[in-house]
Design a protein around this motif. Structure first.
Motif, PDB file in Angstrom:
ATOM      1  N   TYR A 112       0.783  -1.233   0.000  1.00 28.50           N
ATOM      2  CA  TYR A 112       0.000   0.000   0.000  1.00 28.50           C
ATOM      3  C   TYR A 112       0.819   1.289   0.000  1.00 28.50           C
ATOM      4  O   TYR A 112       0.273   2.356  -0.301  1.00 28.50           O
ATOM      5  CB  TYR A 112      -0.928   0.013   1.216  1.00 28.50           C
ATOM      6  N   LEU A 113       2.082   1.224   0.358  1.00 28.04           N
ATOM      7  CA  LEU A 113       2.854   2.452   0.502  1.00 28.04           C
ATOM      8  C   LEU A 113       4.108   2.457  -0.362  1.00 28.04           C
ATOM      9  O   LEU A 113       5.103   3.099  -0.033  1.00 28.04           O
ATOM     10  CB  LEU A 113       3.239   2.641   1.978  1.00 28.04           C
ATOM     11  N   SER A 114       4.067   1.750  -1.468  1.00 27.32           N
ATOM     12  CA  SER A 114       5.251   1.662  -2.326  1.00 27.32           C
ATOM     13  C   SER A 114       5.483   2.947  -3.128  1.00 27.32           C
ATOM     14  O   SER A 114       6.612   3.257  -3.503  1.00 27.32           O
ATOM     15  CB  SER A 114       5.128   0.472  -3.275  1.00 27.32           C
ATOM     16  N   ARG A 115       4.418   3.706  -3.363  1.00 29.41           N
ATOM     17  CA  ARG A 115       4.570   4.956  -4.112  1.00 29.41           C
ATOM     18  C   ARG A 115       4.888   6.104  -3.162  1.00 29.41           C
ATOM     19  O   ARG A 115       4.291   6.221  -2.094  1.00 29.41           O
ATOM     20  CB  ARG A 115       3.300   5.262  -4.906  1.00 29.41           C
ATOM     21  N   ARG A 116       5.785   6.958  -3.605  1.00 26.82           N
ATOM     22  CA  ARG A 116       6.301   8.021  -2.728  1.00 26.82           C
ATOM     23  C   ARG A 116       5.199   8.952  -2.228  1.00 26.82           C
ATOM     24  O   ARG A 116       5.116   9.240  -1.028  1.00 26.82           O
ATOM     25  CB  ARG A 116       7.356   8.806  -3.505  1.00 26.82           C
ATOM     26  N   GLU A 117       4.339   9.416  -3.134  1.00 30.13           N
ATOM     27  CA  GLU A 117       3.295  10.371  -2.738  1.00 30.13           C
ATOM     28  C   GLU A 117       2.297   9.723  -1.778  1.00 30.13           C
ATOM     29  O   GLU A 117       1.900  10.322  -0.767  1.00 30.13           O
ATOM     30  CB  GLU A 117       2.564  10.910  -3.970  1.00 30.13           C
ATOM     31  N   GLY A 118       1.890   8.496  -2.105  1.00 33.19           N
ATOM     32  CA  GLY A 118       0.946   7.798  -1.246  1.00 33.19           C
ATOM     33  C   GLY A 118       1.513   7.559   0.143  1.00 33.19           C
ATOM     34  O   GLY A 118       0.809   7.697   1.149  1.00 33.19           O
ATOM     35  N   ARG A 119       2.805   7.222   0.198  1.00 36.48           N
ATOM     36  CA  ARG A 119       3.452   6.995   1.488  1.00 36.48           C
ATOM     37  C   ARG A 119       3.513   8.296   2.294  1.00 36.48           C
ATOM     38  O   ARG A 119       3.225   8.303   3.496  1.00 36.48           O
ATOM     39  CB  ARG A 119       4.861   6.441   1.272  1.00 36.48           C
ATOM     40  N   ALA A 120       3.861   9.391   1.633  1.00 40.25           N
ATOM     41  CA  ALA A 120       3.940  10.682   2.313  1.00 40.25           C
ATOM     42  C   ALA A 120       2.578  11.088   2.865  1.00 40.25           C
ATOM     43  O   ALA A 120       2.466  11.572   3.998  1.00 40.25           O
ATOM     44  CB  ALA A 120       4.474  11.754   1.366  1.00 40.25           C
ATOM     45  N   ASN A 121       1.527  10.906   2.056  1.00 40.18           N
ATOM     46  CA  ASN A 121       0.170  11.227   2.498  1.00 40.18           C
ATOM     47  C   ASN A 121      -0.212  10.410   3.726  1.00 40.18           C
ATOM     48  O   ASN A 121      -0.752  10.931   4.704  1.00 40.18           O
ATOM     49  CB  ASN A 121      -0.835  10.932   1.381  1.00 40.18           C
ATOM     50  N   TYR A 122       0.079   9.107   3.658  1.00 40.89           N
ATOM     51  CA  TYR A 122      -0.322   8.221   4.751  1.00 40.89           C
ATOM     52  C   TYR A 122       0.405   8.578   6.041  1.00 40.89           C
ATOM     53  O   TYR A 122      -0.202   8.660   7.113  1.00 40.89           O
ATOM     54  CB  TYR A 122      -0.077   6.757   4.385  1.00 40.89           C
ATOM     55  N   LEU A 123       1.694   8.805   5.938  1.00 33.49           N
ATOM     56  CA  LEU A 123       2.487   9.111   7.132  1.00 33.49           C
ATOM     57  C   LEU A 123       2.101  10.467   7.733  1.00 33.49           C
ATOM     58  O   LEU A 123       2.180  10.655   8.952  1.00 33.49           O
ATOM     59  CB  LEU A 123       3.971   9.052   6.814  1.00 33.49           C
ATOM     60  N   ALA A 124       1.662  11.393   6.888  1.00 30.42           N
ATOM     61  CA  ALA A 124       1.172  12.667   7.406  1.00 30.42           C
ATOM     62  C   ALA A 124      -0.078  12.442   8.251  1.00 30.42           C
ATOM     63  O   ALA A 124      -0.213  12.984   9.355  1.00 30.42           O
ATOM     64  CB  ALA A 124       0.874  13.634   6.260  1.00 30.42           C
ATOM     65  N   GLY A 125      -0.998  11.636   7.731  1.00 31.03           N
ATOM     66  CA  GLY A 125      -2.197  11.303   8.492  1.00 31.03           C
ATOM     67  C   GLY A 125      -1.856  10.553   9.770  1.00 31.03           C
ATOM     68  O   GLY A 125      -2.491  10.754  10.819  1.00 31.03           O
ATOM     69  N   PHE A 126      -0.858   9.690   9.689  1.00 28.94           N
ATOM     70  CA  PHE A 126      -0.402   8.912  10.849  1.00 28.94           C
ATOM     71  C   PHE A 126       0.095   9.846  11.961  1.00 28.94           C
ATOM     72  O   PHE A 126      -0.219   9.652  13.141  1.00 28.94           O
ATOM     73  CB  PHE A 126       0.699   7.959  10.387  1.00 28.94           C
ATOM     74  N   ARG A 127       0.852  10.884  11.569  1.00 26.87           N
ATOM     75  CA  ARG A 127       1.376  11.834  12.558  1.00 26.87           C
ATOM     76  C   ARG A 127       0.240  12.629  13.214  1.00 26.87           C
ATOM     77  O   ARG A 127       0.237  12.837  14.427  1.00 26.87           O
ATOM     78  CB  ARG A 127       2.377  12.790  11.897  1.00 26.87           C
ATOM     79  N   VAL A 128      -0.715  13.074  12.404  1.00 25.50           N
ATOM     80  CA  VAL A 128      -1.848  13.829  12.954  1.00 25.50           C
ATOM     81  C   VAL A 128      -2.640  12.954  13.918  1.00 25.50           C
ATOM     82  O   VAL A 128      -3.057  13.402  14.987  1.00 25.50           O
ATOM     83  CB  VAL A 128      -2.747  14.364  11.820  1.00 25.50           C
ATOM     84  N   MET A 129      -2.814  11.698  13.553  1.00 27.78           N
ATOM     85  CA  MET A 129      -3.530  10.755  14.419  1.00 27.78           C
ATOM     86  C   MET A 129      -2.818  10.618  15.769  1.00 27.78           C
ATOM     87  O   MET A 129      -3.459  10.665  16.828  1.00 27.78           O
ATOM     88  CB  MET A 129      -3.622   9.395  13.733  1.00 27.78           C
ATOM     89  N   ARG A 130      -1.497  10.462  15.735  1.00 28.58           N
ATOM     90  CA  ARG A 130      -0.723  10.256  16.968  1.00 28.58           C
ATOM     91  C   ARG A 130      -0.787  11.467  17.900  1.00 28.58           C
ATOM     92  O   ARG A 130      -0.612  11.332  19.105  1.00 28.58           O
ATOM     93  CB  ARG A 130       0.738   9.968  16.624  1.00 28.58           C
ATOM     94  N   GLU A 131      -1.026  12.670  17.333  1.00 23.52           N
ATOM     95  CA  GLU A 131      -1.055  13.893  18.138  1.00 23.52           C
ATOM     96  C   GLU A 131      -2.428  14.158  18.756  1.00 23.52           C
ATOM     97  O   GLU A 131      -2.608  15.145  19.478  1.00 23.52           O
ATOM     98  CB  GLU A 131      -0.647  15.082  17.261  1.00 23.52           C
ATOM     99  N   SER A 132      -3.403  13.288  18.475  1.00 19.69           N
ATOM    100  CA  SER A 132      -4.759  13.493  18.996  1.00 19.69           C
ATOM    101  C   SER A 132      -4.785  13.362  20.520  1.00 19.69           C
ATOM    102  O   SER A 132      -3.969  12.660  21.122  1.00 19.69           O
ATOM    103  CB  SER A 132      -5.715  12.468  18.389  1.00 19.69           C
TER     104      SER A 132
END
Length: 283
Positions: A112-132
């Protein structure tokens, strides 16, 4: 995230329930005016006000006390983390809540995260989630994944479980008389099994067709209804697979997208349900 199935339906339904359970609060529903409005838009107007980000940023609605993020993992439209937690909102210092459905891309990055843009998008969401400040998981499995993989404080994440969205529940709770013409319209005859899902690697539809071939050899009168939006190429793929496995023509029925009323009717009359998934956020 606009739609009437899966995460879009669940998130809209749970936000509706929050509004019903807490009528004394003021609710503002944020939507991206570059996209169509969510499917339950009209219904939500009785609980609060739809607003664009530009109106919120101008302070039209005053102070925002709580930010409830219905889904952290979305196409971020080139805006990165600001799409989920806009800079203008930082000054409000809202209590930040959100739902976690699964961390499947994080568990299977090669898929699911082999493409650079998709990985960047996902990890950005991951960081926002962790800061909740608080998170709500739809299953104990997802809660454990969030604690283990995101290092989230166990005291700040609760399990609220998954459910059927309120519109389908209302259909299910209506009288059980079902129009037999629904089955005929989709080429189904009793007895049959039903698969409801998506065409995704983890949904394991290839595995389901192989399994159905074994079942079909013993029960040649049975059908399998695949309720899933598929391209012509994907349908042809599964039809060729079925033929090579000796499944008779018409035994696997590809319904495409099915309206909620028909979905409930087909499910009600099914003898079996098929769940071939390799991994699901719901457990």
């Amino acid at each position: 995230y606009n739609g009437d199935r899966g995460i879009p339906a669940y998130s809209q339904s749970i936000v509706r329930q929050i509004c019903l359970d807490n009528p004394g609060n003021r609710y503002v529903f944020l939507w991206n005016d570059r996209l169509p409005r969510p499917s339950f838009t009209t219904e939500f107007e009785q609980y609060g006000t739809w607003a664009t980000e530009s109106a919120l940023a101008r302070g039209v609605f005053g102070r925002i006390d709580v930010l409830f993020t219905a889904c952290f993992f979305l196409p971020l439209r080139g805006e990165g983390e600001d799409y989920l937690y806009p800079r203008w909102l930082h000054a409000h210092q809202p209590h930040r809540l959100g739902i976690v459905y699964d961390l499947i891309p994080y568990l299977f990055p090669d898929r699911y995260l082999s493409r650079r843009e998709g990985r960047a998008n996902y990890l950005a969401g991951f960081r926002v989630m962790r800061e909740s400040d608080r998170l709500f998981a739809i299953s104990q499995a997802t809660r454990h994944d969030t604690i283990r993989l995101a290092g989230f404080d166990p005291e700040r994440i609760r399990c609220v479980y998954g459910d059927i969205d309120h519109r389908k529940r209302e259909l299910m709770e209506s009288p059980t008389d079902t129009d037999p013409a629904v089955l005929a319209r989709f080429g189904l005859q009793k007895p049959y099994a039903v698969y409801i899902g998506g065409d995704d690697w983890r949904k394991n539809m290839d595995g389901m067709v192989y399994a159905f071939a074994h079942f079909h050899a013993r029960y040649p009168d049975r059908q399998l209804a695949v309720i899933c939006k598929l391209s012509r190429q994907r349908i042809a793929h599964y039809q060729l697979m079925a033929e090579s496995l000796g499944i008779r023509p018409g035994a696997i029925v590809f319904t495409g997208y099915v309206p909620a009323e028909d979905l409930v009717a087909i499910t009600r009359q099914a003898e079996q349900m098929a769940y071939p998934s390799l991994y699901e956020g719901l457990g």
